[in-house]
Design an enzyme around this catalytic site. Structure first.
Site, PDB file in Angstrom:
ATOM      1  N   ASP A 139      33.721  49.250  52.062  1.00  0.00           N
ATOM      2  CA  ASP A 139      32.987  48.404  51.124  1.00  0.00           C
ATOM      3  C   ASP A 139      32.643  47.032  51.709  1.00  0.00           C
ATOM      4  O   ASP A 139      33.479  46.395  52.345  1.00  0.00           O
ATOM      5  CB  ASP A 139      33.899  48.196  49.900  1.00  0.00           C
ATOM      6  CG  ASP A 139      33.231  47.441  48.778  1.00  0.00           C
ATOM      7  OD1 ASP A 139      32.315  48.018  48.177  1.00  0.00           O
ATOM      8  OD2 ASP A 139      33.625  46.288  48.508  1.00  0.00           O
ATOM      9  N   ASP A 182      37.254  55.006  49.217  1.00  0.00           N
ATOM     10  CA  ASP A 182      36.566  53.732  49.328  1.00  0.00           C
ATOM     11  C   ASP A 182      37.574  52.698  49.820  1.00  0.00           C
ATOM     12  O   ASP A 182      38.689  52.635  49.319  1.00  0.00           O
ATOM     13  CB  ASP A 182      36.049  53.327  47.933  1.00  0.00           C
ATOM     14  CG  ASP A 182      34.696  52.679  47.973  1.00  0.00           C
ATOM     15  OD1 ASP A 182      34.555  51.672  48.690  1.00  0.00           O
ATOM     16  OD2 ASP A 182      33.785  53.168  47.277  1.00  0.00           O
ATOM     17  N   GLU A 237      29.392  50.066  54.512  1.00  0.00           N
ATOM     18  CA  GLU A 237      28.340  49.534  53.646  1.00  0.00           C
ATOM     19  C   GLU A 237      27.830  48.266  54.315  1.00  0.00           C
ATOM     20  O   GLU A 237      28.526  47.259  54.354  1.00  0.00           O
ATOM     21  CB  GLU A 237      28.894  49.213  52.248  1.00  0.00           C
ATOM     22  CG  GLU A 237      27.779  48.868  51.279  1.00  0.00           C
ATOM     23  CD  GLU A 237      28.238  48.135  50.025  1.00  0.00           C
ATOM     24  OE1 GLU A 237      27.503  48.144  49.038  1.00  0.00           O
ATOM     25  OE2 GLU A 237      29.330  47.522  50.031  1.00  0.00           O
ATOM     26  N   HIS A 259      26.523  54.038  43.046  1.00  0.00           N
ATOM     27  CA  HIS A 259      26.981  53.413  41.798  1.00  0.00           C
ATOM     28  C   HIS A 259      26.475  51.977  41.627  1.00  0.00           C
ATOM     29  O   HIS A 259      26.793  51.340  40.623  1.00  0.00           O
ATOM     30  CB  HIS A 259      28.509  53.421  41.785  1.00  0.00           C
ATOM     31  CG  HIS A 259      29.060  52.592  42.910  1.00  0.00           C
ATOM     32  ND1 HIS A 259      28.906  52.954  44.234  1.00  0.00           N
ATOM     33  CD2 HIS A 259      29.700  51.408  42.920  1.00  0.00           C
ATOM     34  CE1 HIS A 259      29.444  52.023  45.001  1.00  0.00           C
ATOM     35  NE2 HIS A 259      29.931  51.073  44.226  1.00  0.00           N
ATOM     36  N   ASP A 260      25.746  51.448  42.610  1.00  0.00           N
ATOM     37  CA  ASP A 260      25.202  50.091  42.502  1.00  0.00           C
ATOM     38  C   ASP A 260      23.701  50.081  42.236  1.00  0.00           C
ATOM     39  O   ASP A 260      23.114  49.025  42.045  1.00  0.00           O
ATOM     40  CB  ASP A 260      25.437  49.309  43.809  1.00  0.00           C
ATOM     41  CG  ASP A 260      26.905  49.056  44.083  1.00  0.00           C
ATOM     42  OD1 ASP A 260      27.685  48.914  43.124  1.00  0.00           O
ATOM     43  OD2 ASP A 260      27.273  49.003  45.278  1.00  0.00           O
TER      44      ASP A 260
HETATM   45  C1  GLC Z   1      30.151  46.866  47.018  1.00  0.00           C
HETATM   46  C2  GLC Z   1      30.364  47.938  45.977  1.00  0.00           C
HETATM   47  C3  GLC Z   1      30.150  47.335  44.628  1.00  0.00           C
HETATM   48  C4  GLC Z   1      31.166  46.239  44.428  1.00  0.00           C
HETATM   49  C5  GLC Z   1      31.111  45.212  45.558  1.00  0.00           C
HETATM   50  C6  GLC Z   1      32.319  44.351  45.566  1.00  0.00           C
HETATM   51  O1  GLC Z   1      28.849  46.419  47.069  1.00  0.00           O
HETATM   52  O2  GLC Z   1      29.559  49.039  46.232  1.00  0.00           O
HETATM   53  O3  GLC Z   1      30.229  48.268  43.598  1.00  0.00           O
HETATM   54  O4  GLC Z   1      30.938  45.592  43.220  1.00  0.00           O
HETATM   55  O5  GLC Z   1      31.047  45.818  46.820  1.00  0.00           O
HETATM   56  O6  GLC Z   1      33.441  45.070  45.989  1.00  0.00           O
END
Ligand code: GLC
Ligand code: CA
Length: 552
Positions: A200, A98, A257, A326-327
């Site tokens: 991310d 990540d 993402e 995980h979100d």
């Molecule tokens: C992304 C991650 C999340 C995190 C956020 C800030 O959305 O998937 O888990 O809290 O970024 O880094």
């Protein structure tokens, strides 16, 4: 058809904190992950994505990095990481990590320097602004994690921007030195031999010029600020430069993402010619369940949305297929039915998404149908975003019960509870008395060991799906076409490559349903390769949550 390894791959996402604890401190770690690599391999996985394992004070479980070239103590050491990489490679899998580069931790040496004084060389590495005349925040943007997107620093008498938690200051991508430092770090990891990145929050790196107040017709304290920082004009200069300086020089897999990216504007994100990434996680299908849709799955919108992405990228780019991460809360609890049709609905949802065109991602525990949790107290939870939400809503006068309803339904900890390995204490995740986040109480019913023994388990369904995809190129490279577009219960599509054609038929509702399909009328030629939730005998009826894959 040009073969590309990351198109053929099936990816498994590991949340290291919750995967396997090797030393009994209640927290998952890298050695624990190594112990479970054979499990991942026998599922049929090719690529593992590990969520952040970097050094971090852990405000947002590692998404707040204080050293990009060190490992979080809870998880182990850099030697452990090197061993993990080697063990993954030994098993002919790949490892992607990540990459969190929209922000760092406030404990990163860069930020410590940056905040040390306005004259410091690194002051401009983050986004600092003077207060407004009344000393309030520089603008009215809300943080994605609730509250203002700004934090006041007494010493500098300035605010710094944090789109996420106060301990996650945003890097200033306009500063060339920042970008170069990040590229160097990325190349360091690729030289080490990792196989790619999940990048991310990357659609947030460019902020709207001038950081203006956003319209506030409802007189909110702070305004949801996506219009100020999501997929802004000019972002592609950064993304393009990043790719040239890093990924483009290695054979790696990259997935961005990309909240806020639409298929119409996706060329610069994912097209094979000019895209910044191999694929992106788009978010458009995630809201198609829940209160907004009356608590059921909005199937017409789901068909439209996913089909738009399938057809939109056809021959040009590549999709990342996912239901969970995980979100997100657990898919069987939100989109399926974790009570009466737990097993059937988990398999149905799996079948529906897995055979589309793109690289499938499976989030740990999804393969055994892990479910949401309902812990009574906010102190049972860990997620910084939900804790902020709880505090701010309480201040606004909302009741505990009302707030918990939201957390139970939408909270990120739903998917972060420890992996359920077996029926022993702590689900076999840890020997500790207390784990960092409580184990779901249903672990005796839902666990890996049990499902490995059962022929018709959710786990064996995943194994079968993975094998099927590996055996038939058409399931990887074939063209996707929606069929039965108007059907109110069934999601159906075909995949076609040369003279090969497959038909996927899934009833995504807890009701019996009827249908007619032209391709099944030549019944002597069709071959049923996978079925769940029913026997697949009738060519006009389906059981609740029945799923089938045919070669036609
Ligand atoms: C992304 C991650 C999340 C995190 C956020 C800030 O959305 O998937 O888990 O809290 O970024 O880094
Ligand atoms: Ca541990």
């Amino acid at each position: 058809m040009r073969r590309i390894w990351w198109k053929e791959a099936v990816v498994y996402q590991v949340y290291p904190r919750s995967f396997m604890d090797s030393n009994g401190d209640g927290i998952g770690d890298l050695q624990g992950m190594i112990e479970k690599l054979d499990y991942i391999r026998q599922l049929g996985i090719d690529v593992i994505w590990i969520c952040p394992m970097y050094q971090s004070p852990n405000d947002d479980n590692g998404y707040d990095i204080s050293d990009y070239q060190a490992i979080m103590e809870d998880f182990g050491t850099m030697e452990d990481f090197d061993q993990l990489l080697e063990e993954v490679h030994k098993r002919e899998m790949k490892l992607i990590i990540d990459l969190v580069i929209n922000h760092t931790s406030d404990e990163h040496p860069w930020f410590i320097e940056s905040r040390s004084s306005k004259d410091n060389e690194k002051h401009d590495w983050y986004i600092w602004r003077n207060p407004k005349e009344d000393r309030s925040e520089p603008n009215n943007w809300e943080s994605i994690f609730s509250g203002p997107a700004w934090e006041f620093d007494e010493k500098n008498e300035q605010y710094y921007m944090h789109l996420f938690s106060t301990k996650q200051p945003d890097l200033n991508w306009e500063n060339e030195e920042v970008r170069e430092a990040l590229y160097q770090m990325m190349n360091w990891w690729m030289d080490k031999g990792i196989d790619g990145f999940r990048v991310d929050a990357i659609s947030h790196i460019k902020k709207l010029n001038g950081l203006p107040d956003l319209p506030n017709p409802d007189s909110l304290d702070y305004v949801p600020s996506f219009a100020g920082h999501m997929n802004q004009e000019g972002i592609h200069d950064f993304l393009h430069e990043m790719k040239q300086e890093t990924f483009a020089n290695y054979d790696v897999m990259t997935v961005g993402e990309a909240n806020g990216v639409s298929v119409e504007g996706s060329d610069l994100w994912v097209s094979e010619e000019i895209g910044a990434f191999n694929m992106v996680f788009q978010f458009e299908h995630l809201d198609l369940w829940g209160k907004k849709t009356g608590g059921t799955l909005d199937l017409p919108s789901l068909k439209t949305t996913l089909t738009k992405w399938q057809k939109g990228l056809e021959g040009r780019g590549w999709n990342a297929l996912f239901l969970e991460n995980h979100d997100q809360p657990r898919s069987v609890s939100t989109w399926g039915n974790d009570k009466d049709y737990w097993k059937e609905s988990a398999k149905a949802l799996a079948t529906m998404f897995f055979f589309m065109q793109g690289t499938p991602f499976i989030y740990q525990g999804q393969e055994i149908g892990m479910t949401n949790v309902k812990y009574p107290h906010i102190s049972d939870y860990d997620d910084v975003s939900m804790k902020n939400f709880y505090r701010i809503q309480t201040e606004k006068g909302q009741s505990h019960e009302e707030i918990m309803e939201v957390i139970w339904e939408q909270g990120r900890d739903n998917s972060r509870t420890p992996m359920q390995w077996n029926k022993t204490a702590q689900a076999g995740f840890s020997t500790a008395k207390d784990t960092w986040l409580g184990v779901n109480r249903n672990y005796k019913k839902i666990n890996v060991e049990k499902q490995l023994k059962e022929k018709d388990s959710i786990l064996s369904h995943y194994q079968e799906m993975i094998q099927l995809r590996k055996t038939h190129d058409v399931l990887v490279y074939g063209q996707y076409d929606l069929t039965l577009p108007e059907h109110e219960h069934i999601y159906a599509y075909t995949r076609t490559l040369g003279d090969q054609q497959f038909l996927v038929l899934v009833n995504v509702f807890p009701v019996k349903t009827t249908f007619e399909h032209d391709l099944l009328k030549k019944a002597n030629r069709v071959e049923l390769l996978l079925v769940s939730g029913g026997k697949g005998k009738s060519h006009t009826k389906m059981q609740p949550y029945e799923a089938r894959v045919y070669r036609v």
